[in-house]
Write a protein that holds these residues in place. Sequence first.
Motif, mmCIF file in Angstrom:
data_model
loop_
_atom_site.group_PDB
_atom_site.id
_atom_site.type_symbol
_atom_site.label_atom_id
_atom_site.label_comp_id
_atom_site.label_asym_id
_atom_site.label_seq_id
_atom_site.Cartn_x
_atom_site.Cartn_y
_atom_site.Cartn_z
ATOM 1 N N LYS A 147 4.216 3.440 -8.030
ATOM 2 C CA LYS A 147 3.349 2.330 -8.450
ATOM 3 C C LYS A 147 3.926 1.643 -9.681
ATOM 4 O O LYS A 147 4.031 0.408 -9.729
ATOM 5 N N ARG A 202 -8.649 0.907 -6.581
ATOM 6 C CA ARG A 202 -7.322 1.533 -6.517
ATOM 7 C C ARG A 202 -6.201 0.518 -6.371
ATOM 8 O O ARG A 202 -5.099 0.859 -5.931
ATOM 9 N N THR A 203 -6.447 -0.730 -6.726
ATOM 10 C CA THR A 203 -5.440 -1.776 -6.619
ATOM 11 C C THR A 203 -5.138 -2.351 -7.988
ATOM 12 O O THR A 203 -6.052 -2.688 -8.746
ATOM 13 N N THR A 234 0.848 -1.181 0.000
ATOM 14 C CA THR A 234 0.000 0.000 0.000
ATOM 15 C C THR A 234 0.889 1.238 0.000
ATOM 16 O O THR A 234 1.709 1.419 0.906
ATOM 17 N N LEU A 235 0.753 2.065 -1.020
ATOM 18 C CA LEU A 235 1.563 3.283 -1.112
ATOM 19 C C LEU A 235 1.211 4.233 0.023
ATOM 20 O O LEU A 235 0.031 4.543 0.225
ATOM 21 N N ALA A 285 0.169 8.749 -2.661
ATOM 22 C CA ALA A 285 -0.190 8.437 -4.040
ATOM 23 C C ALA A 285 0.922 8.869 -4.989
ATOM 24 O O ALA A 285 1.332 10.025 -4.981
ATOM 25 N N SER A 286 1.424 7.938 -5.793
ATOM 26 C CA SER A 286 2.511 8.239 -6.723
ATOM 27 C C SER A 286 2.474 7.255 -7.877
ATOM 28 O O SER A 286 2.701 6.060 -7.686
ATOM 29 N N VAL A 304 -0.295 -3.465 -5.936
ATOM 30 C CA VAL A 304 -0.005 -2.128 -5.427
ATOM 31 C C VAL A 304 -1.334 -1.417 -5.209
ATOM 32 O O VAL A 304 -2.149 -1.305 -6.128
ATOM 33 N N ARG A 305 -1.524 -0.935 -3.972
ATOM 34 C CA ARG A 305 -2.732 -0.182 -3.616
ATOM 35 C C ARG A 305 -2.354 1.277 -3.411
ATOM 36 O O ARG A 305 -1.345 1.570 -2.794
ATOM 37 N N GLU A 306 -3.199 2.174 -3.904
ATOM 38 C CA GLU A 306 -2.902 3.591 -3.749
ATOM 39 C C GLU A 306 -3.984 4.285 -2.931
ATOM 40 O O GLU A 306 -5.156 3.929 -3.017
ATOM 41 N N THR A 324 -4.100 7.653 -9.227
ATOM 42 C CA THR A 324 -3.031 8.322 -9.964
ATOM 43 C C THR A 324 -3.101 7.856 -11.417
ATOM 44 O O THR A 324 -3.837 6.930 -11.755
#
Length: 447
Positions: free
Chosen positions: A179, A221-222, A170-171, A174-175, A195-197, A201
């Motif tokens: 990611k 968001r994954t 999990t970031l 947010a980037s 990868v979860r944000e 993004t």
Amino acid sequence: MSAAAGPQRAWRVAPGGSLRGELRVPGDKSISHRAVMLGALARGETRITGLLEGADVLATVGAFRQLGVAIEGPRQGAATIQGAGREGLRAPSAPLDVGNSGTSMRLLAGLLAGLPFEAVLTGDASLNRRPMGRVTEPLAAMGARIGTAEGGTAPLRLHAGGELHGIDYTLPVASAQVKSALLLAGLHAAGRTCVREPAPTRDHTERMLTGFGYPVAVQGRTACLDGGGALTATAVDVPGDLSSAAFLLVGASIAPGSELVLRHVGWNPTRTGAVTILRQMGADIEVLREGETSGEPVADLRVRSAPLHGIRIPEALVPLAIDEFPALLIAAACAEGETLLTGAEELRVKESDRIAVMAEGLRRLGVAAEPRADGLRLVGQPRLAGGVRLDSHGDHRIAMAFAVAALRAQAPVQVDDCENVGTSFPGFVSLMGQAGLEIQALPAAGA
């Protein structure tokens, strides 16, 4: 001050005027980077059209040539890449110098992690001051053997070996770059990488991987993918860069009597935050035609001048407009009332501290601008001051934003340290001149 050596180009911009006509902005920088990278990793011949020939993308091209990839061009936006798969990459004989390109450095760190040879990623003095821990730490958790300079900055040294394994991550911030680096590492990791944000993004990497025949599962968001597959070469058409278009959208919005049509602009929903913000401020922006090219949405945009008003910028839109805030803050400076930007700490660690540098320049233009840890509060003015010199601190987007500000200035504006504009918008001076901005390139800052 810019880190680049030698005299730095400056601009003198005449006050007032309007922007009119039909234009096409240069190719999207984010998509261009990824087209080169995935084309190099794919098996077979990848043909790219519309490629941005800016310094950042050319740095990516140069890095892959050092890694043994045959690349013809780019010439007039066309390039041909003979991909040989990840196993076809070769140890570079010297450090991979990516100049001022943070995208190149972060994505290459993921792409090169775990290879059977050592590689060093470095950049100019500005890039080598930017924090890299947010990408090196999760890569290390995947098994990469990666070292940094003191303080967690570049140069980055990727050591040979290091078996990669998938990660569920999990970031913290947010980037899209982080990611993307993890997904690129995941291509060659054992098992699944997810990868979860915390906020949406740009999703160019996910879209382009799919276009190269590599399945990516996206839910909310994954984004997840399984390692061990292969990419197949394809054709990529790069649309115009919405981040570059933002300067024209803002300029036409604030300059009375303006009307512009921008053709074939990338219209990815993860990139349209700047247009949404401008519309909330009262901008007259119309989508004339929508389509798709190489898996990416595109559109023609018409913008006409309109009275703007200040707003509290929704934090949910900040990651969707993070590169456009230098331009958006010029719109806010010309809007009636107060604009408040929060939740934008990321602006502190771009090519410059964009919060501090924009606040400094706006104050010189007569705008009440109060920098905050995560953003900025400012009160717009009907006319900006002018007759001033503004320091872009070597930041390409800030240089272009200050140039656009002259459309509402009372006297000429000089913008210093503009050389890095070529990283994202080669031909900015000539294209803006075609639209109606009276901008003159000077031989050096201080000329």
